[in-house]
Design a protein around this motif. Sequence first.
Motif, PDB file in Angstrom:
ATOM      1  N   PHE A  95     -30.268  -3.188 -17.783  1.00  0.00           N
ATOM      2  CA  PHE A  95     -30.534  -4.238 -16.796  1.00  0.00           C
ATOM      3  C   PHE A  95     -32.010  -4.617 -16.828  1.00  0.00           C
ATOM      4  O   PHE A  95     -32.856  -3.852 -17.288  1.00  0.00           O
ATOM      5  CB  PHE A  95     -30.132  -3.782 -15.388  1.00  0.00           C
ATOM      6  CG  PHE A  95     -30.699  -2.446 -14.994  1.00  0.00           C
ATOM      7  CD1 PHE A  95     -32.001  -2.319 -14.522  1.00  0.00           C
ATOM      8  CD2 PHE A  95     -29.929  -1.288 -15.097  1.00  0.00           C
ATOM      9  CE1 PHE A  95     -32.527  -1.086 -14.155  1.00  0.00           C
ATOM     10  CE2 PHE A  95     -30.442  -0.044 -14.740  1.00  0.00           C
ATOM     11  CZ  PHE A  95     -31.749   0.052 -14.268  1.00  0.00           C
ATOM     12  N   GLU A  96     -32.306  -5.797 -16.317  1.00  0.00           N
ATOM     13  CA  GLU A  96     -33.674  -6.265 -16.194  1.00  0.00           C
ATOM     14  C   GLU A  96     -34.212  -5.910 -14.806  1.00  0.00           C
ATOM     15  O   GLU A  96     -33.449  -5.668 -13.879  1.00  0.00           O
ATOM     16  CB  GLU A  96     -33.743  -7.786 -16.392  1.00  0.00           C
ATOM     17  CG  GLU A  96     -33.310  -8.242 -17.772  1.00  0.00           C
ATOM     18  CD  GLU A  96     -33.373  -9.753 -17.901  1.00  0.00           C
ATOM     19  OE1 GLU A  96     -33.798 -10.410 -16.916  1.00  0.00           O
ATOM     20  OE2 GLU A  96     -33.003 -10.269 -18.961  1.00  0.00           O
TER      21      GLU A  96
ATOM     22  N   GLN B 227     -37.497   0.783 -19.509  1.00  0.00           N
ATOM     23  CA  GLN B 227     -36.216   0.246 -19.981  1.00  0.00           C
ATOM     24  C   GLN B 227     -35.878   0.765 -21.375  1.00  0.00           C
ATOM     25  O   GLN B 227     -34.747   1.181 -21.644  1.00  0.00           O
ATOM     26  CB  GLN B 227     -36.284  -1.290 -20.019  1.00  0.00           C
ATOM     27  CG  GLN B 227     -36.061  -1.964 -18.683  1.00  0.00           C
ATOM     28  CD  GLN B 227     -36.159  -3.474 -18.821  1.00  0.00           C
ATOM     29  OE1 GLN B 227     -37.248  -4.037 -18.885  1.00  0.00           O
ATOM     30  NE2 GLN B 227     -35.021  -4.122 -18.880  1.00  0.00           N
TER      31      GLN B 227
ATOM     32  N   TYR C  14     -29.314  -5.363 -11.346  1.00  0.00           N
ATOM     33  CA  TYR C  14     -30.741  -5.539 -11.585  1.00  0.00           C
ATOM     34  C   TYR C  14     -31.493  -4.304 -11.101  1.00  0.00           C
ATOM     35  O   TYR C  14     -31.068  -3.630 -10.148  1.00  0.00           O
ATOM     36  CB  TYR C  14     -31.298  -6.741 -10.824  1.00  0.00           C
ATOM     37  CG  TYR C  14     -31.033  -8.087 -11.465  1.00  0.00           C
ATOM     38  CD1 TYR C  14     -31.804  -8.535 -12.537  1.00  0.00           C
ATOM     39  CD2 TYR C  14     -30.024  -8.909 -10.981  1.00  0.00           C
ATOM     40  CE1 TYR C  14     -31.568  -9.776 -13.113  1.00  0.00           C
ATOM     41  CE2 TYR C  14     -29.780 -10.154 -11.546  1.00  0.00           C
ATOM     42  CZ  TYR C  14     -30.558 -10.580 -12.619  1.00  0.00           C
ATOM     43  OH  TYR C  14     -30.318 -11.807 -13.190  1.00  0.00           O
TER      44      TYR C  14
ATOM     45  N   VAL D 121     -40.926  -2.336 -18.813  1.00  0.00           N
ATOM     46  CA  VAL D 121     -40.349  -2.524 -20.148  1.00  0.00           C
ATOM     47  C   VAL D 121     -40.328  -1.201 -20.914  1.00  0.00           C
ATOM     48  O   VAL D 121     -39.343  -0.866 -21.588  1.00  0.00           O
ATOM     49  CB  VAL D 121     -41.131  -3.591 -20.932  1.00  0.00           C
ATOM     50  CG1 VAL D 121     -40.681  -3.624 -22.394  1.00  0.00           C
ATOM     51  CG2 VAL D 121     -40.947  -4.963 -20.295  1.00  0.00           C
TER      52      VAL D 121
ATOM     53  N   GLU E 243     -44.991  -5.149 -15.081  1.00  0.00           N
ATOM     54  CA  GLU E 243     -43.905  -5.484 -15.991  1.00  0.00           C
ATOM     55  C   GLU E 243     -43.960  -4.650 -17.269  1.00  0.00           C
ATOM     56  O   GLU E 243     -42.913  -4.201 -17.762  1.00  0.00           O
ATOM     57  CB  GLU E 243     -43.958  -6.973 -16.333  1.00  0.00           C
ATOM     58  CG  GLU E 243     -42.802  -7.439 -17.206  1.00  0.00           C
ATOM     59  CD  GLU E 243     -42.831  -8.922 -17.469  1.00  0.00           C
ATOM     60  OE1 GLU E 243     -41.924  -9.414 -18.177  1.00  0.00           O
ATOM     61  OE2 GLU E 243     -43.757  -9.606 -16.984  1.00  0.00           O
TER      62      GLU E 243
ATOM     63  N   SER F 111     -37.784 -12.831 -10.500  1.00  0.00           N
ATOM     64  CA  SER F 111     -37.991 -12.593 -11.920  1.00  0.00           C
ATOM     65  C   SER F 111     -39.285 -13.290 -12.333  1.00  0.00           C
ATOM     66  O   SER F 111     -39.956 -13.919 -11.501  1.00  0.00           O
ATOM     67  CB  SER F 111     -36.820 -13.135 -12.732  1.00  0.00           C
ATOM     68  OG  SER F 111     -36.804 -14.560 -12.685  1.00  0.00           O
TER      69      SER F 111
END
Length: 320
Positions: free
Chosen positions: A278-279, A271, A257, A268, A264, A208
């Motif tokens: 989930f991340e 997402q 996950y 995002v 990133e 992460s």
Amino acid sequence: MKTLTHIIRFIVGGLFIFSGFVKLVDPIGSQYKFQEYFSEGVLNLEFLIPFALPFAILLIIGEIVLGVALLVGWLPKLTLWKLLGLILVFLFLTWYSAYYNKVTDCGCFGDFMKLTPWQSFYKDVVLTIMIVFLLFQQKHIKPISSQKIVASITILSFFACMYLSFHVLTHLPLIDFRPYAIGENISEGMEYKGDGEIPKVHDFSLESAEADLTEELLSKEKVMLVIVYNIDKADENGFPAIKKMTDEAIVKGYTVYGVSASFEDDLVIAQNKYDLPFEFLFCDETTLKTIIRGNPGVVILNKGTVTGKWNYTDVADIEL
């Protein structure tokens, strides 16, 4: 001489069929290998990279069908000349890889068996000599049955290969020779054996922005990883089913996950767009391509052991 011809005929035909089959069960692996050959640092033919998959499938099916044709004795002269052309292509690639140290594994036998570049080259030299010998002794190669039957067998092998390639591209490889196959333990694969050999699993990490979660997740039961090696190349049609399945998994106590090599900010956006619950963690792209051929795909772990793998087309079949 006739007996020797038949022995070499069966060796060549059988080897081409075997080599083609272990790649046909996982043609995306061959796609990645040809992308490596076409890259700037190797053959510098980057304009061919988008065609790597059809090119790989064509060569794989060619290996199998020509091997079958040689064994059944269908059009031996034409078959042998095509086999010679094919082996000369392989001979050049393996020589180039070995001499210039460009590609450390030619992918001749897919993930089933790894050969060094020079081993691959010498293998192709022997095969070339055998095929040339058969060309001079083709008078001894007769059909095993009538022309109609041997033609039918050869044509049937072509359509069988086409069906199999379509099936594994839609789902996942029929046979998984990689260290992330179902039943393999990733933690054990990362261990050094003390004999100087490189671990089967390397470059595997789940990170992460704040921490490395690899050991923690490999020690847990009921871990679900949604693998998206590149969000820009992922099939967006798979995310609605992924969303539904991961919602259910979280309710049933799974640690879920996403894992990707993308930036990133792009993750995002994905997402939010697909409302994913989930991340995302980061892992090397090549490693993710090795873990699963789906993009997106789903992997379930139990204390580091791979207990299930699915392409996004099959996530509705997952029983939690």
